[in-house]
Design a protein around this motif. Structure first.
Motif, PDB file in Angstrom:
ATOM      1  N   LEU A   1       0.849  -1.268  -0.079  1.00 50.77           N
ATOM      2  CA  LEU A   1      -0.041   0.086   0.053  1.00 50.77           C
ATOM      3  C   LEU A   1       0.967   1.288   0.021  1.00 50.77           C
ATOM      4  CD1 LEU A   1      -2.868  -1.293   2.684  1.00 50.77           C
ATOM      5  CD2 LEU A   1      -3.095  -0.773   0.104  1.00 50.77           C
ATOM      6  N   LEU A   2       1.864   1.406   0.679  1.00 52.34           N
ATOM      7  CA  LEU A   2       2.703   2.469   0.929  1.00 52.34           C
ATOM      8  C   LEU A   2       3.539   2.662  -0.400  1.00 52.34           C
ATOM      9  CD1 LEU A   2       3.977   2.729   4.522  1.00 52.34           C
ATOM     10  CD2 LEU A   2       2.183   3.797   3.432  1.00 52.34           C
ATOM     11  N   LEU A   3       3.890   1.622  -1.163  1.00 50.97           N
ATOM     12  CA  LEU A   3       4.508   1.707  -2.430  1.00 50.97           C
ATOM     13  C   LEU A   3       3.467   2.359  -3.449  1.00 50.97           C
ATOM     14  CD1 LEU A   3       7.310  -1.292  -2.357  1.00 50.97           C
ATOM     15  CD2 LEU A   3       7.574   1.262  -1.872  1.00 50.97           C
ATOM     16  N   GLY A   4       2.531   1.634  -3.288  1.00 54.86           N
ATOM     17  CA  GLY A   4       1.161   2.154  -4.090  1.00 54.86           C
ATOM     18  C   GLY A   4       1.194   0.963  -5.253  1.00 54.86           C
ATOM     19  N   LEU A   5       1.650  -0.186  -5.146  1.00 52.16           N
ATOM     20  CA  LEU A   5       1.537  -1.050  -6.091  1.00 52.16           C
ATOM     21  C   LEU A   5       0.256  -1.787  -5.781  1.00 52.16           C
ATOM     22  CD1 LEU A   5       5.445  -2.570  -5.758  1.00 52.16           C
ATOM     23  CD2 LEU A   5       4.404  -0.971  -7.504  1.00 52.16           C
ATOM     24  N   CYS A   6      -0.210  -1.643  -4.888  1.00 51.53           N
ATOM     25  CA  CYS A   6      -1.519  -2.253  -4.609  1.00 51.53           C
ATOM     26  C   CYS A   6      -2.497  -1.267  -4.078  1.00 51.53           C
ATOM     27  CB  CYS A   6      -1.523  -3.525  -3.726  1.00 51.53           C
ATOM     28  SG  CYS A   6      -0.412  -4.945  -4.570  1.00 51.53           S
ATOM     29  N   ARG A   7      -3.708  -1.302  -4.007  1.00 53.42           N
ATOM     30  CA  ARG A   7      -4.631  -0.334  -3.618  1.00 53.42           C
ATOM     31  C   ARG A   7      -5.778  -0.528  -2.708  1.00 53.42           C
ATOM     32  NH1 ARG A   7      -5.380   3.802  -8.782  1.00 53.42           N
ATOM     33  NH2 ARG A   7      -3.354   3.588  -9.690  1.00 53.42           N
ATOM     34  N   ALA A   8      -6.259  -0.011  -1.611  1.00 55.88           N
ATOM     35  CA  ALA A   8      -7.192  -0.592  -0.887  1.00 55.88           C
ATOM     36  C   ALA A   8      -8.680  -0.413  -1.540  1.00 55.88           C
ATOM     37  CB  ALA A   8      -7.014   0.297   0.444  1.00 55.88           C
ATOM     38  N   ASP A   9      -8.731   0.397  -2.582  1.00 52.22           N
ATOM     39  CA  ASP A   9      -9.900   0.571  -3.243  1.00 52.22           C
ATOM     40  C   ASP A   9     -10.247  -0.391  -4.386  1.00 52.22           C
ATOM     41  OD1 ASP A   9      -8.257   1.642  -4.890  1.00 52.22           O
ATOM     42  OD2 ASP A   9      -8.999   3.477  -5.024  1.00 52.22           O
ATOM     43  N   ASP A  10      -8.864  -1.186  -4.569  1.00 51.87           N
ATOM     44  CA  ASP A  10      -9.327  -2.347  -5.741  1.00 51.87           C
ATOM     45  C   ASP A  10      -9.986  -3.374  -4.868  1.00 51.87           C
ATOM     46  OD1 ASP A  10      -8.898  -4.409  -7.582  1.00 51.87           O
ATOM     47  OD2 ASP A  10      -6.793  -4.640  -7.008  1.00 51.87           O
TER      48      ASP A  10
ATOM     49  N   ARG B   1      -5.148  -1.221   9.278  1.00 50.38           N
ATOM     50  CA  ARG B   1      -6.175  -0.214   8.893  1.00 50.38           C
ATOM     51  C   ARG B   1      -5.485   1.227   8.868  1.00 50.38           C
ATOM     52  NH1 ARG B   1      -8.581  -3.734  12.936  1.00 50.38           N
ATOM     53  NH2 ARG B   1     -10.137  -5.155  12.176  1.00 50.38           N
ATOM     54  N   ASP B   2      -4.886   1.579   9.619  1.00 44.86           N
ATOM     55  CA  ASP B   2      -4.067   2.865   9.413  1.00 44.86           C
ATOM     56  C   ASP B   2      -3.520   3.152   8.330  1.00 44.86           C
ATOM     57  OD1 ASP B   2      -3.566   5.527  10.660  1.00 44.86           O
ATOM     58  OD2 ASP B   2      -1.746   4.757  10.166  1.00 44.86           O
ATOM     59  N   CYS B   3      -2.754   2.311   7.685  1.00 39.02           N
ATOM     60  CA  CYS B   3      -2.068   2.168   6.432  1.00 39.02           C
ATOM     61  C   CYS B   3      -3.195   2.456   5.421  1.00 39.02           C
ATOM     62  CB  CYS B   3      -1.272   1.119   6.164  1.00 39.02           C
ATOM     63  SG  CYS B   3      -0.142   1.354   4.912  1.00 39.02           S
ATOM     64  N   MET B   4      -3.991   1.833   5.435  1.00 41.14           N
ATOM     65  CA  MET B   4      -5.301   1.724   4.187  1.00 41.14           C
ATOM     66  C   MET B   4      -5.856   3.079   3.923  1.00 41.14           C
ATOM     67  SD  MET B   4      -7.240  -1.707   5.102  1.00 41.14           S
ATOM     68  CE  MET B   4      -8.360  -1.546   3.834  1.00 41.14           C
ATOM     69  N   ARG B   5      -5.608   4.167   4.836  1.00 38.52           N
ATOM     70  CA  ARG B   5      -6.131   5.486   4.476  1.00 38.52           C
ATOM     71  C   ARG B   5      -5.136   6.357   4.215  1.00 38.52           C
ATOM     72  NH1 ARG B   5      -5.458   9.058   8.798  1.00 38.52           N
ATOM     73  NH2 ARG B   5      -4.506   8.172  10.571  1.00 38.52           N
ATOM     74  N   ARG B   6      -3.940   6.179   4.174  1.00 38.47           N
ATOM     75  CA  ARG B   6      -2.728   6.804   3.847  1.00 38.47           C
ATOM     76  C   ARG B   6      -2.610   7.024   2.113  1.00 38.47           C
ATOM     77  NH1 ARG B   6      -0.847   9.461   8.400  1.00 38.47           N
ATOM     78  NH2 ARG B   6      -0.857   7.884  10.099  1.00 38.47           N
ATOM     79  N   GLU B   7      -2.159   8.166   1.925  1.00 38.94           N
ATOM     80  CA  GLU B   7      -1.756   8.396   0.572  1.00 38.94           C
ATOM     81  C   GLU B   7      -0.382   7.663   0.196  1.00 38.94           C
ATOM     82  OE1 GLU B   7      -0.904  11.904  -2.636  1.00 38.94           O
ATOM     83  OE2 GLU B   7      -0.538  12.325  -0.552  1.00 38.94           O
TER      84      GLU B   7
END
Length: 395
Positions: free
Chosen positions: A244-253, A276-282
């Motif tokens: 999620l932090l690298l942005g390679l996968c997205r929580a909204d997928d 859970r906290d990480c899922m809301r981060r840019e």
């Protein structure tokens, strides 16, 4: 620990291992190693009787909770007993509507509900929360290949966690901070450690011993009425934090968020909070793409963006290594060789192996930013970021 808890733990570390090991040698010596029905029935009866007798005393005792560590450790012991009963087909979810291990189910559900986790053993019980006594940690058997599997999985998990912690530290600092470069380097080094650990596992683990004697302990089984999938080596927050932090996968997928939903209760409560906290981060990728519009020519951007791309490459390498080497060698190839591709109950997660392999391929391609348009791969965004570095070089 209470006396009853200590007795149960001592059995899990001693008699339990001996009985499982005896059964594994009987199965492995057979012409049909995958068939366990009717083999070593007297040993199976002893395993079930000894485990149930200890669990009954724990239930009589009532609330055995002495804090998270004690309760989680006890849940792991009960879960390992139930998993062993499933492995030896003392229980079998397809022929049952509820677990015949009534006392074990009651204790596991009591502990799981109190802790906020699944009422069965999870990977943390054998990896990150597996306390060693006199240099020896808990296993199902005394087989060297099981110890090898757990040791290298633990090393890989802790390396992933180091990488995730380094990336998390960037969030309050920002991608332009000078220390972000140090943290990205630390993440790359940790991901390189994952690759090194997996390479050693690939070279040293015996295929048949893993496939026939280690893998079966991770099968789905019932606790009470509900069937829970098996433990997975990826059931910790670190690897998903990196995604999620690298942005390679997205929580909204929808595909990826379903993976997260399915694994939340297989993680420790502290890991659940982190994820859970990480899922809301840019994501850091989106931050770099935003900064590129006005700061692509700045030295900090050139340095940090290049290191970020190295981290993405390193993470993708671990994903491809897992899918194309470990899964192929230790699960897919033996299943094909032994005509077991369509066999029910082969996978820890439950679905038939071909379905699981397709899903794992998709996940590996997301993590490696493969050039695919049928999934939300970030390969074009990474190309955009690379172009910013190329343009700077040209100027």
């Amino acid at each position: 620990m209470t006396t009853n808890t200590e007795k149960f733990d001592a059995w899990i570390r001693g008699g339990f291992i001996a009985l499982n090991s005896e059964l594994e040698e009987l199965y492995f010596a057979s012409d049909n190693r995958e068939v366990v029905a009717g083999v070593g029935d007297h040993v199976k009866r002893q395993l079930e009787a000894e485990g149930n007798a200890l669990i009954v005393e724990l239930l009589k005792e009532g609330n055995t909770d002495e804090g998270f560590d004690a309760a989680f450790d006890l849940l792991g012991n009960v879960g390992c007993f139930m998993a062993a009963c499933r492995r030896h087909e003392i229980t079998e979810p397809s022929r049952e509507t509820k677990s015949p291990l009534h006392d074990a189910s009651a204790l596991a559900m009591q502990l799981g509900a109190g802790l906020g986790v699944v009422p069965r053993f999870a990977s943390a019980h054998l990896e990150t929360h597996n306390r060693a006594i006199n240099g020896v940690y808990k296993t199902f058997t005394s087989l060297p290949d099981e110890a090898l599997f757990i040791t290298y999985n633990t090393r890989a998990a802790l390396a992933y966690i180091r990488a995730s912690e380094a990336l998390l530290r960037i969030l309050p600092l920002g991608v332009s901070h000078p220390i972000a470069a140090d943290l990205l380097k630390a993440a790359v080094a940790a991901l390189d450690d994952v690759v090194a650990s997996n390479d050693q596992l690939f070279d040293e683990l015996d295929i048949n011993r893993f496939f026939y004697c280690v893998r079966p302990y991770y099968k789905p089984h019932r606790v009470g009425l509900h069937e829970y999938r098996g433990a997975n080596a990826g059931d910790f927050a670190g690897i998903n934090v990196i995604d999620l932090l690298l942005g390679l996968c997205r929580a909204d997928d929808a595909y990826y968020s379903q993976l997260l939903v399915d694994k939340f209760l297989f993680m420790t409560p502290s890991d659940q909070l982190i994820l859970r906290d990480c899922m809301r981060r840019e994501s850091l990728l989106d931050q770099f793409l935003g900064e590129a519009q006005s700061h692509a020519d700045q030295p900090w951007f050139q340095q940090n963006a290049e290191l970020f791309l190295e981290a993405c490459l390193a993470h993708g390498k671990t994903a491809l290594q897992h899918h194309e080497k470990l899964v192929a060698k230790f699960i897919e190839n033996p299943a094909v060789t032994n005509n077991m591709m369509e066999q029910k109950g082969l996978t820890a997660s439950g679905p038939p192996l071909p379905v699981l392999l397709k899903s794992l391929r998709k996940l590996a391609d997301l993590r490696s930013a493969a050039e695919r348009d049928d999934i939300p791969s970030r390969y074009r965004d990474l190309d955009t970021l690379r172009a910013c570095l190329t343009q700077a070089d040209e100027h």
